[in-house]
Design an enzyme around this catalytic site. Structure first.
Site, PDB file in Angstrom:
ATOM      1  N   LYS A  50      -0.185  22.663  46.224  1.00  0.00           N
ATOM      2  CA  LYS A  50      -1.275  22.049  45.400  1.00  0.00           C
ATOM      3  C   LYS A  50      -1.396  22.460  44.405  1.00  0.00           C
ATOM      4  CE  LYS A  50      -4.534  21.025  49.994  1.00  0.00           C
ATOM      5  NZ  LYS A  50      -5.231  21.955  50.872  1.00  0.00           N
ATOM      6  N   GLN A  54      -8.895  26.406  51.500  1.00  0.00           N
ATOM      7  CA  GLN A  54      -8.099  25.802  52.506  1.00  0.00           C
ATOM      8  C   GLN A  54      -8.439  26.549  54.131  1.00  0.00           C
ATOM      9  OE1 GLN A  54      -5.101  24.102  51.710  1.00  0.00           O
ATOM     10  NE2 GLN A  54      -4.840  23.562  53.623  1.00  0.00           N
ATOM     11  N   ASP A  70     -12.871  18.790  48.704  1.00  0.00           N
ATOM     12  CA  ASP A  70     -12.483  18.361  50.034  1.00  0.00           C
ATOM     13  C   ASP A  70     -13.406  17.295  50.743  1.00  0.00           C
ATOM     14  OD1 ASP A  70     -10.254  19.521  50.859  1.00  0.00           O
ATOM     15  OD2 ASP A  70     -10.713  20.740  51.864  1.00  0.00           O
TER      16      ASP A  70
HETATM   17  N1  GUN Z   1      -5.820  21.784  56.007  1.00  0.00           N
HETATM   18  C1  GUN Z   1      -5.096  20.571  56.486  1.00  0.00           C
HETATM   19  N2  GUN Z   1      -5.579  19.317  55.909  1.00  0.00           N
HETATM   20  C2  GUN Z   1      -6.805  20.346  55.037  1.00  0.00           C
HETATM   21  C3  GUN Z   1      -7.442  20.137  54.031  1.00  0.00           C
HETATM   22  O1  GUN Z   1      -7.596  18.141  53.917  1.00  0.00           O
HETATM   23  N3  GUN Z   1      -8.046  20.252  53.275  1.00  0.00           N
HETATM   24  C4  GUN Z   1      -8.489  21.734  53.404  1.00  0.00           C
HETATM   25  N4  GUN Z   1      -9.414  22.201  53.175  1.00  0.00           N
HETATM   26  N5  GUN Z   1      -7.830  22.663  54.705  1.00  0.00           N
HETATM   27  C5  GUN Z   1      -6.530  22.010  54.908  1.00  0.00           C
END
Ligand code: GUN
Length: 293
Positions: free
Chosen positions: A58, A102, A125
């Site tokens: 990311k 996350q 998100d």
């Molecule tokens: N862990 C796996 N996929 C995601 C996501 O789309 N957002 C977040 N915050 N954590 C994740």
């Protein structure tokens, strides 16, 4: 009946690269006009190796797009109050347009309660109850990245959604439920399946479009899939093959499914890169709303 062409790839990697390129042009345009760059803050708690990898991806995608990134690392022993204090600080930080915590959080931290402290305007998100509620109500909002990526990918390949029978396997808040809502918004007829669904293989067999987000490696068999269906595999699993080498699998038995499906996402290179591209798009969206451009 004409013979169906089977097994073409829904190339999420390529579509995501194009999205990032377009976003970069937009960001470059805004910044060259004197504005500050958009900013994304990622909160990483603990040292889960998969989460570390996702966060690195990311941050690297932000760099390539001209988005400033800020990483807040906390120890696995951090308590909810400590994490919430970091979120509150980021809510006030003018350079930060998007906050992503996350997931999964380590131990038994109260995930939902923690996420509720993110300012909904910075919730890139799309997991804050306000944004989930807006999605349910059909109002403009920040939408969850993975389900948005699924819809963007299907639309890119001009897969007809209106009137299509879509089966979503998995009812998570992160993927299954919002995916069903987004697909309904596109006038699809959506069935959601989960661990208690009876005759799962038969329900799956009725799908024109199958979206699988159940978290079980290679669970969906090729023989369950309707010939010519479109298959979107959201799962990702890291396993060891018989030779001890790492293999990456999805929730669908890819090779068997590919021989019956018309279009199918690979794992990796399908939904994963789309999730990251949608995160960047949400960050730019939230930035533009803030700076008023
Ligand atoms: N862990 C796996 N996929 C995601 C996501 O789309 N957002 C977040 N915050 N954590 C994740």
């Amino acid at each position: 009946m004409p013979e169906l062409k089977t097994g073409s790839i829904l190339d999420g990697k390529a579509v995501a690269a194009k999205m990032r390129e377009d976003l970069k042009k937009e960001v470059d345009g805004l910044v060259s006009g004197g504005a500050r760059p958009p900013g994304l803050s990622v909160v990483l708690v603990g040292d889960n190796p998969a989460s570390e990898l996702y966060v690195r991806n990311k941050i690297s995608a932000c760099k390539k797009t001209g988005i400033e990134s800020f990483l807040e690392r906390l120890d696995a022993s951090a308590g909810a109050a400590e994490i919430i204090a970091v979120i509150e600080k980021l809510n006030k930080d003018e350079r930060v347009d998007g906050i992503l915590v996350q997931l999964p959080l380590p131990g038994d931290l109260p995930e939902k309660e923690i996420l509720e402290h993110i300012d909904p305007a910075k919730d890139v998100d799309g997991l804050h109850p306000y944004n989930l509620g807006c999605l349910l109500a059909g109002r403009e909002s920040l939408r969850p990245c993975t389900p948005s990526g699924v819809v963007t990918l299907l639309e890119h390949y001009q897969v007809p959604l209106s009137g299509a029978s879509v089966v979503v396997v998995g009812r998570s808040q992160l993927v299954g439920k919002p995916a069903a809502l987004l697909l309904m918004e596109k006038n699809a007829t959506v069935t959601i399946c989960h661990s208690r669904t009876r005759d799962l293989s038969q329900v799956i067999g009725g799908a024109d479009i199958l979206v699988v987000a159940m978290g079980k490696s290679r669970f969906v068999q090729g023989s369950w899939i309707k010939p010519g269906a479109v298959v979107v595999d959201v799962g990702i699993h890291y396993e060891r093959g018989e030779d001890g080498k790492q293999v990456i699998t999805g929730d669908v038995d890819f090779e068997a499914a590919r021989s019956v499906a018309s279009l199918i996402t690979p794992v990796p290179g399908g939904v994963g890169p789309m999730t990251v591209a949608e995160l960047l798009a949400n960050t730019v969206r939230s930035y533009k709303k803030k700076v008023g451009s």
